[in-house]
Design an enzyme around this catalytic site. Structure first.
Site, mmCIF file in Angstrom:
data_model
loop_
_atom_site.group_PDB
_atom_site.id
_atom_site.type_symbol
_atom_site.label_atom_id
_atom_site.label_comp_id
_atom_site.label_asym_id
_atom_site.label_seq_id
_atom_site.Cartn_x
_atom_site.Cartn_y
_atom_site.Cartn_z
ATOM 1 N N VAL A 281 0.830 -1.205 0.000
ATOM 2 C CA VAL A 281 0.000 0.000 0.000
ATOM 3 C C VAL A 281 0.865 1.257 0.000
ATOM 4 C CG1 VAL A 281 -1.685 1.312 1.328
ATOM 5 C CG2 VAL A 281 -1.957 -1.141 1.054
ATOM 6 N N GLU A 286 -1.348 3.839 -5.803
ATOM 7 C CA GLU A 286 -2.673 3.512 -6.328
ATOM 8 C C GLU A 286 -3.585 4.736 -6.350
ATOM 9 O OE1 GLU A 286 -1.662 2.742 -3.364
ATOM 10 O OE2 GLU A 286 -3.139 3.869 -2.224
ATOM 11 N N ASP A 328 -7.959 31.592 -36.811
ATOM 12 C CA ASP A 328 -8.812 32.293 -37.761
ATOM 13 C C ASP A 328 -8.635 33.786 -37.568
ATOM 14 O OD1 ASP A 328 -10.160 30.414 -39.100
ATOM 15 O OD2 ASP A 328 -11.896 30.364 -37.767
ATOM 16 N N ASP A 624 -14.566 27.563 -37.136
ATOM 17 C CA ASP A 624 -15.972 27.754 -36.788
ATOM 18 C C ASP A 624 -16.922 27.146 -37.811
ATOM 19 O OD1 ASP A 624 -15.380 29.555 -38.745
ATOM 20 O OD2 ASP A 624 -15.809 31.341 -37.566
ATOM 21 N N ASP A 628 -14.468 23.381 -41.460
ATOM 22 C CA ASP A 628 -13.261 23.378 -40.648
ATOM 23 C C ASP A 628 -13.069 22.061 -39.920
ATOM 24 O OD1 ASP A 628 -12.411 25.901 -41.318
ATOM 25 O OD2 ASP A 628 -13.586 26.875 -39.751
ATOM 26 N N GLU A 692 8.813 5.423 2.830
ATOM 27 C CA GLU A 692 8.269 4.400 3.726
ATOM 28 C C GLU A 692 8.859 3.034 3.411
ATOM 29 O OE1 GLU A 692 4.046 4.869 3.231
ATOM 30 O OE2 GLU A 692 4.174 6.920 3.980
ATOM 31 N N ASN A 717 -0.844 6.020 4.522
ATOM 32 C CA ASN A 717 -1.038 6.140 3.083
ATOM 33 C C ASN A 717 -2.441 6.484 2.683
ATOM 34 O OD1 ASN A 717 1.377 5.433 1.392
ATOM 35 N ND2 ASN A 717 1.486 4.060 3.148
HETATM 36 P P1 ADP Z 1 -12.345 34.622 -42.712
HETATM 37 O O1 ADP Z 1 -11.146 33.751 -42.687
HETATM 38 O O2 ADP Z 1 -11.978 36.047 -42.561
HETATM 39 O O3 ADP Z 1 -13.419 34.153 -41.786
HETATM 40 P P2 ADP Z 1 -14.228 33.782 -44.735
HETATM 41 O O4 ADP Z 1 -13.845 32.408 -45.129
HETATM 42 O O5 ADP Z 1 -15.354 33.967 -43.808
HETATM 43 O O6 ADP Z 1 -12.918 34.533 -44.188
HETATM 44 O O7 ADP Z 1 -14.503 34.635 -46.005
HETATM 45 C C1 ADP Z 1 -13.671 34.573 -47.114
HETATM 46 C C2 ADP Z 1 -14.140 35.503 -48.167
HETATM 47 O O8 ADP Z 1 -15.442 35.124 -48.615
HETATM 48 C C3 ADP Z 1 -14.286 36.922 -47.690
HETATM 49 O O9 ADP Z 1 -13.109 37.642 -47.868
HETATM 50 C C4 ADP Z 1 -15.377 37.467 -48.587
HETATM 51 O O10 ADP Z 1 -14.810 37.946 -49.784
HETATM 52 C C5 ADP Z 1 -16.223 36.271 -48.886
HETATM 53 N N1 ADP Z 1 -17.410 36.255 -48.050
HETATM 54 C C6 ADP Z 1 -17.473 36.135 -46.706
HETATM 55 N N2 ADP Z 1 -18.740 36.149 -46.262
HETATM 56 C C7 ADP Z 1 -19.512 36.256 -47.350
HETATM 57 C C8 ADP Z 1 -20.941 36.321 -47.570
HETATM 58 N N3 ADP Z 1 -21.815 36.246 -46.572
HETATM 59 N N4 ADP Z 1 -21.384 36.456 -48.831
HETATM 60 C C9 ADP Z 1 -20.516 36.515 -49.846
HETATM 61 N N5 ADP Z 1 -19.202 36.470 -49.730
HETATM 62 C C10 ADP Z 1 -18.677 36.355 -48.502
HETATM 63 MG MG MG Z 2 -15.603 33.400 -41.732
#
Ligand code: ADP
Ligand code: MG
Length: 885
Positions: A281, A286, A328, A624, A628, A692, A717
């Protein structure tokens, strides 16, 4: 409830459900909510209290203790038996309590992640908590969302849903709205006009009516059979478990050797057995896995306070060793409060736009004069705004007490323009009718719409400049590109809007488009992000930006953040487009020195992550969008944004609720704190156990009476030491950790420093105890029971002092404020009081063979025990000297 919705037409479904395409009204929702209850999709079951309690007994060491208790009963030592049983039970209760706490806080954290849905109600689109949805509600689906209930689709634009959770099929399913034919026995995976709760939309848009909520969903029916996949154990806990096992084997061998020696020295067999148990022990750590789990769960709670929600426990440990954060831009380094600041219309006129944020306050100014659409309307402005409102999925409206918005920030910002010329967006919507919409997806980087107006049919698209430019005639292209480049270099995020008449709805058969306008937006920096980037640098963590935005815009923002200096540090997705042909190694070579990745497509993001990993980086990646997910999964630590899609959240190991880059830095700091605490616990447990073991072994080898009897070792312990190690988990971190480079992720806990501090402290403790024991035995009138009482007290004191040593591996304990860990102080006092009272409690004192101890002895013991402080302080001083030189 009926479940063959897929066999009915949309209209039949709507009428059965008493629903309308425009949605329910508030009254109906209320009524249905009370009829059907909240839409809480049953969660897979988590562990029960009883299950956790019983689990505590599944440990070989406990079996041995139970064996010892049984033997005690058989040989008539009932008090020993009671004592051992009590210790087993107390131990199990403590373990249960700790595990239950950890389980509950994990559950509570999970509940913090709310799922929201967009729904049509009261003739408008609203965002509501998914638990408030009712059958008959009309729900909007878009890429990345988790389907909130079972839904019969009434509209589908390229809608694709991933249903693996329900059907086991990992290939996403393409959905449509037509009634299916058949006899009802259509497998879930083939009901392509339905979307089921808990599945996720991979791409496209859809609208549907809810057919069932909560327990009346397909997932609700099987939830009972879905046991929670008992979240993987953190690698460290796993390693410690296997370490414990290895140690157990060694200890077993040592015990046998000690037993043989004891036997040769004529100890009675029962005593030998007990001694072996007790030594086992002492020496088997543990309690370690549990103590580590507690420390990790405290870590997650601290992170939650700083807006970091841990979804997978290993991330706590992992964050501390992260060497690169790929972040991002929008929303994480900036606030994602898009505001249009500048417009350029095809007549060559620039406009400034005033106002900021998600509201319609402000104006569009031409040469300082506000533009209105009344009187002598500006034709170009009207056409521009009409297209901007049509190719738009956002919502912005004025409510009694301010502004309400939902949907994409870019789209909301464009809607604001309408208010800024004095018109509600409805004014434009009333002029045209949508024929077909191509929704925005980040891999496309544009959105578009076909619409009818005044007899004619038109097309409009808005999106990234390069994409839209391709569709313009070659002559227009160069001029527009020049203007756009200039706007981007000024730090604007630039979008282009273009259109043409369209006789059909095929993208490929459109004529050359006409530019309708260029839009320059500003998305303010997060003030804290700048400091956070610097702090990360100090902590040896590289920060890079991965964005879908234009290289010039990205560089301008990177500059203001101190993240990059020159255009050499920027690489764009176009340059990476040959990425598929490169091996991760070649790619790594290409991007090694880059800090900004612009115009990156989601799949390229994953490639970048892989390349960074091949460079030896331990990578945290933020994301987001639905797209992604692959990058988030392939990173060591996927970081989803609180505002991100459900899909991104599910793919990540942590969620940053305020979307803020600074919170990631806080997470790293807490991760390092937690890891330090884990080391402290290991240090304490291993060194005291070793001490110990050493004392007992020494006595046996030198053939002197043992300083501890078996039950005393158990007491040390499982009771006193057990309180101390948990208390160490509450230690506040040393801010100094953020000035050191990250720890190597695969580095063993038992590095040089750990081994040497364990050896030095264990030898000191064992030496002092054994020395005092020898001294006591030489005294005239030596009485074994009293001698053991003194040595036991000494041991408890030594351990209490040694916990203080363990508070830092490098810093003198006098430089760590006591207030950093009141729990520890309390733990020390408790352990000490408990032990002192054990000497007075009748029954317990006879079992433990303790008796009250004299004041004079106390006074002698204190300095003896303090020796461990002195030695370890000296040790820290020497180590520190060495490190500095
Ligand atoms: P970020 O990395 O800044 O989030 P996004 O992937 O969101 O970039 O956007 C990339 C590009 O797509 C922008 O620079 C813009 O030109 C275009 N874009 C973003 N949102 C819209 C939208 N709602 N409608 C049309 N074009 C868009
Ligand atoms: Mg975006």
């Amino acid at each position: 409830m009926e479940s063959n919705w897929h066999l009915s037409t949309v209209d039949e479904t709507l009428s059965t459900l008493g629903a309308k395409r425009e949605g329910l009204n508030a009254g109906e929702v209320q009524q249905r909510l009370s009829e059907y209850g909240r839409n809480s999709i049953p969660q897979p079951k988590s562990k029960t209290l009883m299950g956790i309690f019983l689990h505590q007994f599944l440990d070989p060491l406990i079996y041995v203790l139970i064996g010892a208790a049984i033997i005690s009963v058989v040989t008539g030592d009932t008090t020993d038996a009671i004592f051992i049983t009590a210790i087993i039970v107390i131990n199990a209760i403590l373990g249960t309590y700790q595990e239950w706490q950890a389980e509950n806080s994990a559950q509570a954290l999970r509940n913090l992640v709310k799922v929201r849905s967009r729904v049509k109600r009261d003739n408008g689109i609203h965002e509501v908590d998914s638990e408030e949805l009712v059958p008959g509600d009309i729900v909007l689906l878009e890429s990345g969302v988790k389907v909130p209930a079972d839904i019969r689709l009434i509209e589908s634009h390229d809608l694709t849903v991933e249903e693996a959770l329900l059907t086991g099929e990992s290939e996403a399913v393409h959905k449509h709205t037509d009634k299916l034919n058949g006899n009802g026995n259509i497998a879930l995976g083939d009901r392509v006009n339905m979307a089921f709760a808990a599945t996720t939309v991979q791409k496209g848009r859809g609208v549907g009516v809810i057919t069932g909520t909560a327990a009346h969903t397909e997932i609700g029916q099987i939830a009972d059979s879905l046991r929670q996949t008992s979240g993987e154990k953190p690698p460290l806990v796993q390693r410690m478990e296997s370490f414990s096992k290895k140690i157990s084997i060694i200890v077993l061998v040592v015990c046998v050797i000690l037993g043989v020696i004891g036997y040769l020295e004529g100890m009675p067999p029962k005593e030998i057995f007990f001694l072996m148990v007790a030594v086992g022990v002492s020496a088997i750590p543990e309690g370690l896995p549990v103590a580590l789990t507690v420390a990790l769960s405290i870590g997650t709670r601290r992170m939650a306070k700083r807006n970091v929600i841990v979804r997978k426990l290993p991330a706590v440990e992992g964050l501390g060793s992260c060497t690169m954060i790929a972040s991002d831009k929008t929303g994480t380094l900036t606030m994602d409060q898009q505001s249009v600041k500048q417009l350029y219309l095809p007549d060559g006129q620039y406009y400034e736009v005033s106002g900021q944020g998600y509201n319609g306050d402000g104006q569009i100014l031409a040469d300082g004069q506000p533009v209105t659409l009344d009187g002598q309307p500006d034709a170009e402005m009207s056409t521009f705004l009409l297209a901007a409102i049509m190719a738009n999925e956002g919502i912005l409206r004025k409510t009694g007490d301010g502004w309400e918005h939902s949907g994409d920030a870019v789209d909301v910002a464009l809607r604001a323009l309408s208010y800024k010329v004095g018109k509600d967006p409805k004014f434009f919507k009333a002029q045209a009718e949508v024929v077909e919409i191509i929704p925005y997806e980040s891999e496309r980087k544009f959105s578009a719409v076909f619409y009818k107006r005044e007899g004619g049919q038109y097309f409009a698209m808005k999106g990234a400049v390069e994409i839209v430019l391709e569709k313009l005639g070659p002559t227009a292209r160069d001029k527009v590109n020049e203007v756009a480049e200039k706007m981007a270099a000024d730090g604007y995020r630039v979008l282009a809007l273009a259109g043409s008449p369209a006789t059909q709805t095929d993208l490929k058969q459109l004529p050359d488009l006409q530019l309708l306008g260029l839009i320059g937006m500003i998305d303010p920096l997060r003030e804290e992000a700048k400091t956070a980037v610097k702090n990360c640098r100090d902590a040896g963590i590289e920060v890079v930006m991965v964005t879908g935005d234009h290289p010039a815009t990205a560089l301008s923002i990177a500059r203001s953040l101190g993240l990059a200096e020159s255009a050499e540090e920027v690489i764009s997705g176009v340059e990476l487009s040959s990425i598929d042909k490169l091996t991760p190694k070649e790619l790594a070579e290409k991007i090694k020195a880059k800090k900004v990745f612009a115009r990156v497509a989601p799949l390229q993001k994953q490639k970048i992550v892989e390349a960074m990993k091949s460079l030896g980086h331990f990578v945290a990646v933020t994301g987001d969008g639905a797209n992604d997910a692959p990058a988030l999964k392939s990173a060591h630590i996927g970081v989803a944004m609180g505002s991100g899609t459900d899909l991104a959240k599910e793919a990540s190991s942590i969620i940053v609720t305020d979307n803020n880059f600074a919170s990631i830095e806080a997470g790293v700091e807490e991760g390092r704190f937690t890891f330090d605490n884990l080391r402290k616990i290991i240090y304490l447990l291993i060194s005291t156990g070793a001490a110990e073991l050493l004392t007992v072994a020494l006595s046996l080898f030198l053939n002197v009476p043992l300083p501890f009897i078996a039950v005393q070792l158990l007491w040390l312990n499982l009771v006193t030491n057990g309180i101390q190690d948990i208390a160490l988990a509450f230690e506040k971190g040393d801010p100094q950790v953020m000035h050191k480079p990250p720890r190597k992720p695969d580095e063993s806990i038992f590095d040089k420093r750990m081994n040497s501090q364990i050896i030095v402290s264990a030898l000191t403790i064992a030496g002092v105890v054994f020395g005092v024991w020898l001294y006591l035995m030489k005294q005239p009138g030596f009485n074994e029971r009293h001698g053991r009482t003194v040595v036991m007290m000494l041991m408890v004191l030594l351990q209490n002092f040694h916990v203080l040593n363990c508070r830092s591996e490098t810093k003198s304990l006098f430089r760590i404020p006591l207030r950093n860990n009141w729990v520890l102080i309390l733990g020390i006092v408790c352990a000490q009081l408990l032990h002192v009272s054990a000497a007075y409690i009748p029954g317990l004192n006879s079992t433990l063979q303790l008796e009250p101890i004299r004041m004079r002895e106390w006074l002698l013991l204190l300095p003896a025990a303090a020796s461990v402080l002195l030695v370890m302080e000296l040790y820290k001083l020497i180590i520190h000297r060495k490190e500095v030189s």
